[in-house]
Design a protein around this motif. Sequence first.
Motif, mmCIF file in Angstrom:
data_model
loop_
_atom_site.group_PDB
_atom_site.id
_atom_site.type_symbol
_atom_site.label_atom_id
_atom_site.label_comp_id
_atom_site.label_asym_id
_atom_site.label_seq_id
_atom_site.Cartn_x
_atom_site.Cartn_y
_atom_site.Cartn_z
ATOM 1 N N LYS A 254 0.830 -1.206 0.000
ATOM 2 C CA LYS A 254 0.000 0.000 0.000
ATOM 3 C C LYS A 254 0.868 1.260 0.000
ATOM 4 C CE LYS A 254 -3.552 2.481 2.566
ATOM 5 N NZ LYS A 254 -2.749 3.718 2.584
ATOM 6 N N SER A 255 1.904 1.264 0.787
ATOM 7 C CA SER A 255 2.804 2.421 0.807
ATOM 8 C C SER A 255 3.467 2.622 -0.546
ATOM 9 C CB SER A 255 3.862 2.218 1.897
ATOM 10 O OG SER A 255 3.262 2.120 3.170
ATOM 11 N N LYS A 256 3.827 1.511 -1.154
ATOM 12 C CA LYS A 256 4.463 1.586 -2.473
ATOM 13 C C LYS A 256 3.494 2.150 -3.503
ATOM 14 C CE LYS A 256 6.773 -1.354 -5.874
ATOM 15 N NZ LYS A 256 7.203 -2.739 -6.201
ATOM 16 N N ILE A 257 2.244 1.667 -3.465
ATOM 17 C CA ILE A 257 1.235 2.135 -4.437
ATOM 18 C C ILE A 257 0.890 3.598 -4.191
ATOM 19 C CG2 ILE A 257 -1.127 1.807 -5.250
ATOM 20 C CD1 ILE A 257 -0.813 -1.168 -4.559
ATOM 21 N N ASP A 258 0.774 3.976 -2.926
ATOM 22 C CA ASP A 258 0.502 5.391 -2.611
ATOM 23 C C ASP A 258 1.604 6.289 -3.151
ATOM 24 O OD1 ASP A 258 -1.937 5.110 -1.407
ATOM 25 O OD2 ASP A 258 -1.098 4.793 0.601
ATOM 26 N N LEU A 259 2.825 5.839 -3.034
ATOM 27 C CA LEU A 259 3.949 6.620 -3.533
ATOM 28 C C LEU A 259 3.886 6.762 -5.053
ATOM 29 C CD1 LEU A 259 6.579 8.096 -2.885
ATOM 30 C CD2 LEU A 259 7.782 5.893 -3.115
ATOM 31 N N ILE A 260 3.552 5.665 -5.705
ATOM 32 C CA ILE A 260 3.448 5.694 -7.177
ATOM 33 C C ILE A 260 2.328 6.632 -7.619
ATOM 34 C CG2 ILE A 260 2.885 4.329 -9.216
ATOM 35 C CD1 ILE A 260 4.229 1.926 -7.883
ATOM 36 N N LEU A 261 1.172 6.513 -6.963
ATOM 37 C CA LEU A 261 0.037 7.362 -7.340
ATOM 38 C C LEU A 261 0.324 8.831 -7.044
ATOM 39 C CD1 LEU A 261 -3.010 5.199 -6.161
ATOM 40 C CD2 LEU A 261 -2.098 5.486 -8.481
ATOM 41 N N GLY A 262 1.056 9.110 -5.988
ATOM 42 C CA GLY A 262 1.438 10.487 -5.697
ATOM 43 C C GLY A 262 2.356 11.055 -6.761
ATOM 44 N N ASP A 263 3.311 10.240 -7.208
ATOM 45 C CA ASP A 263 4.211 10.688 -8.296
ATOM 46 C C ASP A 263 3.423 10.956 -9.581
ATOM 47 O OD1 ASP A 263 6.383 10.519 -6.637
ATOM 48 O OD2 ASP A 263 6.980 8.501 -7.316
ATOM 49 N N ILE A 264 2.466 10.073 -9.853
ATOM 50 C CA ILE A 264 1.640 10.257 -11.064
ATOM 51 C C ILE A 264 0.862 11.559 -10.980
ATOM 52 C CG2 ILE A 264 -0.310 9.334 -12.384
ATOM 53 C CD1 ILE A 264 0.618 6.522 -11.542
ATOM 54 N N ASP A 265 0.292 11.833 -9.831
ATOM 55 C CA ASP A 265 -0.497 13.059 -9.669
ATOM 56 C C ASP A 265 0.359 14.296 -9.877
ATOM 57 O OD1 ASP A 265 -2.795 14.561 -9.113
ATOM 58 O OD2 ASP A 265 -2.254 14.741 -6.997
ATOM 59 N N ARG A 266 1.569 14.294 -9.324
ATOM 60 C CA ARG A 266 2.451 15.457 -9.488
ATOM 61 C C ARG A 266 2.842 15.642 -10.956
ATOM 62 N NH1 ARG A 266 4.210 13.541 -4.503
ATOM 63 N NH2 ARG A 266 5.757 12.169 -5.472
ATOM 64 N N ILE A 267 3.099 14.537 -11.636
ATOM 65 C CA ILE A 267 3.461 14.638 -13.071
ATOM 66 C C ILE A 267 2.293 15.203 -13.870
ATOM 67 C CG2 ILE A 267 4.015 13.304 -15.136
ATOM 68 C CD1 ILE A 267 5.613 11.397 -13.352
#
Length: 309
Positions: A254-267
Amino acid sequence: FTDIRSGNIVDVNTVMVGIAKQQVTLTPGGLQRIDLTIGGFQQAGAYLGGVTIHDTVSGERKDVHIRVSVKASWEMPVAVLLGAVLLASGVNHWAKKGRRKNRLDQKVAELQKTIKLAGIEAGPFLADAERFLEQARRHNQEFHFDGAETALIGVEEKLAEYEQRKQDSEELRAKIQELLNDIRNLGETDPQSSRLNNELIRLLPGIQSDYEETAALFRQVDLFFQAYRRARRDWQTAREKLFSSLEYVKKADKSKIDLILGDIDRILMSAESISALDQANALLRKAAFELSPEKINENMFRSQRPVSY
């Protein structure tokens, strides 16, 4: 001889008498053909005269009345006829040229009116049409009809290109307006909404002044928007799937996925090119793998397996 029409006495200067066929003896009461040639009349007409035949043996004289019709020579009538034919041919030739010139003058006037009706939105096509029209007008005044007709073809081609460009410009304007409406549907809080909206509005004045470049820029904006909207939709789907499957996702995952989704949102918030969206899509594929049915099923199986002590 006497001119029958005027009554004037006319002297002839050529009188020739000859026996048509010489006979050795002529029986009493027989006939002898005599050829008489009279010439020297000054003009055509009908003349009345005669000759006297004198018998040298008996001394008898015989007056023979003669009517002479003199026709005019053929050279003068033929010359007059030929002159009339040439004159008629010349008149017909110039009449044809005149009609052709008038027809082209009318065509020039019609095309000039069409160009003027286009208004101030002249553009390069109407400027070229004006140039061809001036050439056609000059050629026609100099009776160079082939050159005039060639120039008029150039005018019509440029007008056709102008009409096509006008139609394309209207279609491009409608596409820009449609895309503006789609961008507004993103909502005012969407980070890309304001930027894309401003870019499209800046394109509007260039539709008339520089259509090709404006159309190319619009295609870039449209391509970016479509890719951005898909990426944003996929990001939202991934977030919803994460929350719906939260109990089957390991804490570390979950932490890994949250990090990925956060990076996607910033991009997605700062993206200004397709290459940036490609990076977001690569991260979305990673998130999709972590949320795939296989991964979820594996976690579900592990959570349901009894713990041995």
